[in-house]
Scaffold this active site. Sequence first.
Site, PDB file in Angstrom:
ATOM      1  N   SER A 189     -44.044  17.766  30.350  1.00 32.94           N
ATOM      2  CA  SER A 189     -44.642  17.795  31.682  1.00 32.94           C
ATOM      3  C   SER A 189     -46.164  17.742  31.685  1.00 32.94           C
ATOM      4  O   SER A 189     -46.757  17.319  32.665  1.00 32.94           O
ATOM      5  CB  SER A 189     -44.167  19.043  32.428  1.00 32.94           C
ATOM      6  OG  SER A 189     -44.437  20.202  31.671  1.00 32.94           O
ATOM      7  N   HIS A 217     -38.841  15.560  34.575  1.00 36.46           N
ATOM      8  CA  HIS A 217     -39.776  14.454  34.806  1.00 36.46           C
ATOM      9  C   HIS A 217     -39.202  13.094  34.390  1.00 36.46           C
ATOM     10  O   HIS A 217     -39.924  12.092  34.427  1.00 36.46           O
ATOM     11  CB  HIS A 217     -41.103  14.713  34.076  1.00 36.46           C
ATOM     12  CG  HIS A 217     -41.855  15.866  34.666  1.00 36.46           C
ATOM     13  ND1 HIS A 217     -42.710  15.733  35.740  1.00 36.46           N
ATOM     14  CD2 HIS A 217     -41.853  17.185  34.353  1.00 36.46           C
ATOM     15  CE1 HIS A 217     -43.210  16.911  36.051  1.00 36.46           C
ATOM     16  NE2 HIS A 217     -42.703  17.817  35.231  1.00 36.46           N
ATOM     17  N   LYS A 248     -38.851  16.890  42.201  1.00 40.73           N
ATOM     18  CA  LYS A 248     -39.880  15.917  41.812  1.00 40.73           C
ATOM     19  C   LYS A 248     -39.518  14.535  42.384  1.00 40.73           C
ATOM     20  O   LYS A 248     -39.710  14.327  43.576  1.00 40.73           O
ATOM     21  CB  LYS A 248     -40.057  15.950  40.304  1.00 40.73           C
ATOM     22  CG  LYS A 248     -40.395  17.406  39.861  1.00 40.73           C
ATOM     23  CD  LYS A 248     -40.802  17.533  38.454  1.00 40.73           C
ATOM     24  CE  LYS A 248     -40.867  18.998  38.031  1.00 40.73           C
ATOM     25  NZ  LYS A 248     -41.838  19.804  38.753  1.00 40.73           N
TER      26      LYS A 248
HETATM   27  C1  LIG Z   1     -40.145  20.307  32.711  1.00 36.81           C
HETATM   28  C2  LIG Z   1     -39.875  21.143  33.914  1.00 36.81           C
HETATM   29  N1  LIG Z   1     -38.758  21.883  33.959  1.00 36.81           N
HETATM   30  C3  LIG Z   1     -38.454  22.653  35.020  1.00 36.81           C
HETATM   31  C4  LIG Z   1     -39.303  22.735  36.092  1.00 36.81           C
HETATM   32  C5  LIG Z   1     -38.952  23.632  37.240  1.00 36.81           C
HETATM   33  O1  LIG Z   1     -38.409  22.860  38.266  1.00 36.81           O
HETATM   34  P1  LIG Z   1     -38.443  23.370  39.781  1.00 36.81           P
HETATM   35  O2  LIG Z   1     -39.758  23.002  40.346  1.00 36.81           O
HETATM   36  O3  LIG Z   1     -37.307  22.653  40.412  1.00 36.81           O
HETATM   37  O4  LIG Z   1     -38.231  24.848  39.749  1.00 36.81           O
HETATM   38  C6  LIG Z   1     -40.477  21.989  36.114  1.00 36.81           C
HETATM   39  C7  LIG Z   1     -41.392  22.064  37.281  1.00 36.81           C
HETATM   40  O5  LIG Z   1     -42.542  22.338  37.202  1.00 36.81           O
HETATM   41  C8  LIG Z   1     -40.786  21.180  34.993  1.00 36.81           C
HETATM   42  O6  LIG Z   1     -41.903  20.462  34.953  1.00 36.81           O
END
Ligand SMILES: Cc1ncc(COP(=O)(O)O)c(C=O)c1O
Length: 400
Positions: A189, A217, A248
Amino acid sequence: MSQQSNLQREPLLDSLRRELEGLDRDDLLWRIRTLQSPSAPHARVDGKNVLVLCSNNYLGLANHPKLKQAAITATRKYGAGSGSVRVIAGTMDIHLKLEKILAEYRRAEASITFQSGYATNAGTILALVDERDLIISDELNHGSIIDGCRMTKAERRVYKHKDISDLEKQLQNTDRFRRILIITDGVFSMDGDIAPLKDIVDLAMKYQAITYVDDAHGDGVLGENGRGITNHFHLEGKVDVDMGTFSKAFGCVGGYVVGSKDLCTYLQNKVRSYLLSGSQPPGVPGACIAAIQLLKKNPSLVKKLWDNTRYFKKALKELGFDTGQSETPITPVMVGESGKAHKLADEMFRLGVFVLPIVFPMVGKDKARIRTIVTSAHTKKDLDQAADAFQKAGKKLSLI
Ligand SMILES: Cc1ncc(COP(=O)(O)O)c(C=O)c1O
């Protein structure tokens, strides 16, 4: 009889204030900006009209008329809230419809949805391993994975970022464990690079380990019609736990796992964030269904995202910025010190472009950066405007 000591504990608010002052001094304090309009390439932020280059709204769906209509229709039919947790009286047919459509779209046997991606990772990891088990995690995995791992009593090992030979080293001396869970982000990310999932799956098979990929992502970004990293590497059905989020590219909110029917039934019975926390308001699954239907019908959405990605990366590189190892629409502009990242973001905002400084603890202390994310809703003119602002701000701060 218990004795009262003479110890003077620092009052809570004094100690919190002191910590905040330290964060401020080190340029690590979040300065949260406020949107006064929908999440879109052109938005009003803190009273200023700006070009947005830092949302995760990859496909521009957050403000799409079809999603808004679907959320309104579901809200009219079912109400504002679900009334309960999923296992008591909070499972509505619209939640089940989303899970069916999602599993079909991802070509999986079944799916299970949660309130957020964070709740998915935190709850699912905890449900799968305990003190008899081992977790092996990439060093740059997302914080929600790290938190999930920390909550378990499993032994934890960390392998060097994307380093398959180090992963294999961590797989040695593992006979005593009941389960080995190898866990990785699909697209990292903060850097935008892609996990070597095929090699990970091959190693997992050799050592009888379980694979878990967080495709937050990659959803809507990688693979045919945005079907994600398992489709991208032709690994559908080969990753045990394929996790994603609706917050996202899907433009909504919520997390999920796709996989076998038995896995999903197990998670329904064991994931504490599913069992103990209210289910999604019906408007959310309504909008998520509309997002999947749009993605299935419109390959042009993902294609435009990639055209824009290539165009903008090239522009930044030609200007002389260090854009790291990114292979996806997440393009970091590396600056090093957190103070510099804040200055660059402030200067960009002054020039009318909203970008985000990413600093410790989200990245290493000397690895501060601006994280840019283009979307399929940006025009070439938008991207030229952003590149022009980067050139001006970069020169002013002697970064290029
Ligand atoms: C790689 C990754 N996993 C999980 C999440 C968490 O997702 P959510 O925003 O749906 O809680 C994010 C969000 O920032 C992320 O970038």
